[in-house]
Each structure stands twice: as C-alpha cells, then as structure tokens.
Write an enzyme that holds these catalytic residues in place. Structure first.
Site, PDB file in Angstrom:
ATOM      1  N   ASP A 222      41.986  44.336  48.654  1.00 36.04           N
ATOM      2  CA  ASP A 222      40.705  43.627  48.554  1.00 36.04           C
ATOM      3  C   ASP A 222      40.589  42.472  49.549  1.00 36.04           C
ATOM      4  OD1 ASP A 222      39.544  45.114  46.575  1.00 36.04           O
ATOM      5  OD2 ASP A 222      39.939  43.688  44.952  1.00 36.04           O
TER       6      ASP A 222
ATOM      7  N   PRO B 103      38.504  33.098  37.068  1.00 37.06           N
ATOM      8  CA  PRO B 103      39.528  33.539  36.119  1.00 37.06           C
ATOM      9  C   PRO B 103      40.540  34.458  36.805  1.00 37.06           C
ATOM     10  CG  PRO B 103      37.321  33.888  35.223  1.00 37.06           C
ATOM     11  CD  PRO B 103      37.141  33.434  36.640  1.00 37.06           C
TER      12      PRO B 103
ATOM     13  N   GLY C 279      39.570  40.914  37.648  1.00 38.45           N
ATOM     14  CA  GLY C 279      38.783  41.938  38.347  1.00 38.45           C
ATOM     15  C   GLY C 279      37.744  41.326  39.258  1.00 38.45           C
ATOM     16  N   LEU C 280      37.789  39.994  39.428  1.00 35.11           N
ATOM     17  CA  LEU C 280      36.790  39.305  40.251  1.00 35.11           C
ATOM     18  C   LEU C 280      37.329  38.930  41.627  1.00 35.11           C
ATOM     19  CD1 LEU C 280      35.344  36.991  37.428  1.00 35.11           C
ATOM     20  CD2 LEU C 280      34.331  39.093  38.345  1.00 35.11           C
ATOM     21  N   GLY C 281      38.542  39.325  41.915  1.00 30.90           N
ATOM     22  CA  GLY C 281      39.075  39.180  43.276  1.00 30.90           C
ATOM     23  C   GLY C 281      39.550  37.786  43.652  1.00 30.90           C
ATOM     24  N   GLY C 282      39.746  36.916  42.674  1.00 32.45           N
ATOM     25  CA  GLY C 282      40.094  35.516  42.976  1.00 32.45           C
ATOM     26  C   GLY C 282      41.307  35.357  43.888  1.00 32.45           C
TER      27      GLY C 282
ATOM     28  N   LYS D 102      34.048  38.110  43.670  1.00 33.43           N
ATOM     29  CA  LYS D 102      33.253  39.267  44.099  1.00 33.43           C
ATOM     30  C   LYS D 102      32.940  40.172  42.921  1.00 33.43           C
ATOM     31  CE  LYS D 102      36.603  42.564  43.637  1.00 33.43           C
ATOM     32  NZ  LYS D 102      36.544  43.592  42.594  1.00 33.43           N
TER      33      LYS D 102
END
Ligand code: C5P
Length: 311
Positions: free
Chosen positions: A152, A110, A114-117, A25
C-alpha cells in the site's frame, strides 16, 4: 546567474524541520483478479486519501530516532519494527547519505484498521526525508523503496484519487474524485496482528473478478461524476462471515437503514459515503451502539495530501 543558483541550493540544504500529514485511505473499489506466483494477489482498485491524518515532524539529527505519540501500544514497540523508522532507514541506505532524522509521529489513524495508517506514515517519511536530506531520489526510485516496505505504500507517495494495479505497486494518479463526506467506523482497538495476509488467504477463485467495477469507477471519476453507492465494491466482503463476523453484522445493520456500507481495505473498519439526506448524528449514534467508533472525514485532494511545511 551563479549567485542565484547557489541561493537555491542553500535554501534546499538549510531545511531543518519538515512537518507533514500522513492521511488515511479507503478503497472505492478493491478487486482481486488472481493469486500470483510470487505469493501476492493481482489487484485492481481505486484508492482515495481522506482527511483523517497522522502528523509527522522530521528534524535533522545524527541518527534515526522515532517517537510515537497518541497510541501507547505502538509507542512501546521497538522503533525498528515501525514502518516509519524502516522507511527512513531504507532511504538513507538507498541514497547513501550519512545523516539521520528524529521522527515524531502523532498517531490519529487507528492502527491495524484497514485505513492504511502505517503505510501512509512510511510514504510521508520517504517524501519528507528525501527533501530534508536533499537526497533527490525521483518518483521511480521512491516507488521502488515504497513497494519493498509494503504493497500500500506506493499509493501514498501520490495520494488523492489513484488507480492501483499489480500487487498495489502500480499507481496511476487520477483527477481528484468529486469531494464527499465519509463516515469511518472502526472497531475498538483489539487484535493488532497481521490480518491482511489471512484475509487474502481466505479468498477462493470464486471471489475473483475481472476489474470491471474498477474500470467503471475510473470512468466516472474521469467524467467528474460523483461516486455513487452502486459503484463501490470490495472483494473481501465475500469472506467477512467467516473472517470478521462482527464487522459484517454492523455493516448489515447500517445497510438496513439504507446506507451504503463498504469494507475499508481488508477491514476491520468500514465506511459509509454520506449524502445530505443522512441524519449524521443518528447514524453515528447507531454506529456506536453497534460497537464501532464513528468519525466523519472528508476526501482529501492530491494537492492537500502532498502538502509539506519546511522550516
Ligand atoms: O505488501 P504487504 O506486506 O502489506 O502484504 C501483506 C500480505 O498480504 C502479503 O504477505 C500477502 O500475503 C498479502 N497480499 C497479497 N496480495 C497483495 C498484497 C498483499 O496476497 N496484492
């Protein structure tokens, strides 16, 4: 009539394997309104899934088991610490079912970027196991579990474009934003520690806003207008100089080339909304020179974000 009903139930119960994607995200806007008495911060945000995805396979099993592929450090961690494992465990307890699942998690997003994985993996496991185990928890019950796993996680139960409030747990799905290509820039895998709490703690009341940027962006999405650079904002950019100087340096360098560069979540990744004028190869090359790994992704609609294959 009874026969038809029985067949539907049989089908639901005969699912042995579910494959689903867990998308990354970004936050089109991320505003912090104030610190809350419960230790969290009150947020306003519009979040968006993009088509950089982890792949998750869920198989019926006698206990909960997790195999992580594609990210050696994560694969070596105790499974009980992984949010995907914890999601399955939480759902099993809540639903009171005496079944298990073998989770195979192919990491492509990754980690700690900060991409919510990790949050997305957890939400995908909640939705997938709810179907695999025929547990029939409704969205409200799944959202309660999601919120306990992380702020999140509730967003990823819905995906697409959504407005977020509360500490992240109040999710209002919106119409899909006009599709766009996005350059995602992530630093080399380094510090994978918990940096979100430190980023929140670094904010002061001067960094707090009222939610106006988020309201304006929502309105644009509702009216079907494309997302423009000037609509984007992220409160954490105000503490980058102190907290993540390398990210700030790279973002400034790309902004000098007249691109938008916005922090993804609490960093350290950032993103650029691409338009047809951008020389993509040159932009990717420049990003690499700045020490960040570039990937081009596309916004992912809610329908695509929720796709599940059963067999
Ligand atoms: O919810 P999650 O466990 O992902 O949050 C990690 C930390 O980030 C929290 O313990 C809190 O310090 C901070 N946080 C916050 N306000 C939010 C979300 C997270 O202060 N809305």
């Amino acid at each position: 009539m009874g026969g038809a009903h029985a067949r539907v139930v049989d089908q639901a119960e005969s699912v042995n394997t579910i494959t689903l994607r867990a998308p990354a995200k970004l936050n089109w806007t991320l505003e912090v309104l104030r610190a809350r008495p419960d230790g969290y911060h009150e947020l306003r945000s519009v979040m968006q899934t993009v088509d950089l995805c982890d792949e998750i396979t869920l198989m019926r099993h006698d206990r909960i088991e997790l195999e992580v592929r594609g990210d050696p450090p994560l694969a070596d961690e105790p499974p009980e610490r992984n949010l995907a494992f914890r999601a399955a465990d939480a759902l099993r307890r809540r639903a009171g079912v005496d079944v298990g699942v073998r989770i195979v998690l192919e990491k492509r997003i990754p980690v700690a970027a900060g991409l919510g994985g990790g949050s997305s993996d957890a939400a995908a496991v909640l939705r997938g196991c709810n179907t695999l185990w025929n547990a029939r928890l409704d969205d409200g019950a799944l959202s309660e579990l999601a919120k306990e796993l992380g702020s999140d996680v509730p967003f990823f139960l819905f995906g697409g474009t959504a407005a977020i409030a509360g500490r992240g747990d109040v999710v209002e799905p919106l119409d899909d934003a006009v599709a766009a290509d996005i350059l995602l820039a992530t630093p080399p895998a380094g510090d994978r520690g918990e940096k979100t709490a430190a980023m929140f703690a670094a904010l002061s009341p001067d960094d707090f806003t009222e939610g106006d940027a988020t309201a304006a962006l929502r309105e644009a999405v509702g009216a079907g207008r494309p997302i423009a650079d000037g609509m984007l904002m992220n409160a954490f950019e105000r503490v980058l100089t102190r907290m993540q100087p390398e990210t700030e340096r790279a973002m400034d360098a790309l902004r000098a080339q007249r691109t938008s560069a916005r922090l993804a979540g609490a960093g350290p990744s950032f993103f650029v909304v691409l338009d047809h004028r951008d020389g993509r190869a040159a932009l990717m090359e420049r990003t690499r020179e700045l020490g960040f790994e570039p990937r081009v992704a596309r916004t992912l609609s809610r329908e695509s974000a929720l796709e599940m294959r059963r067999s």
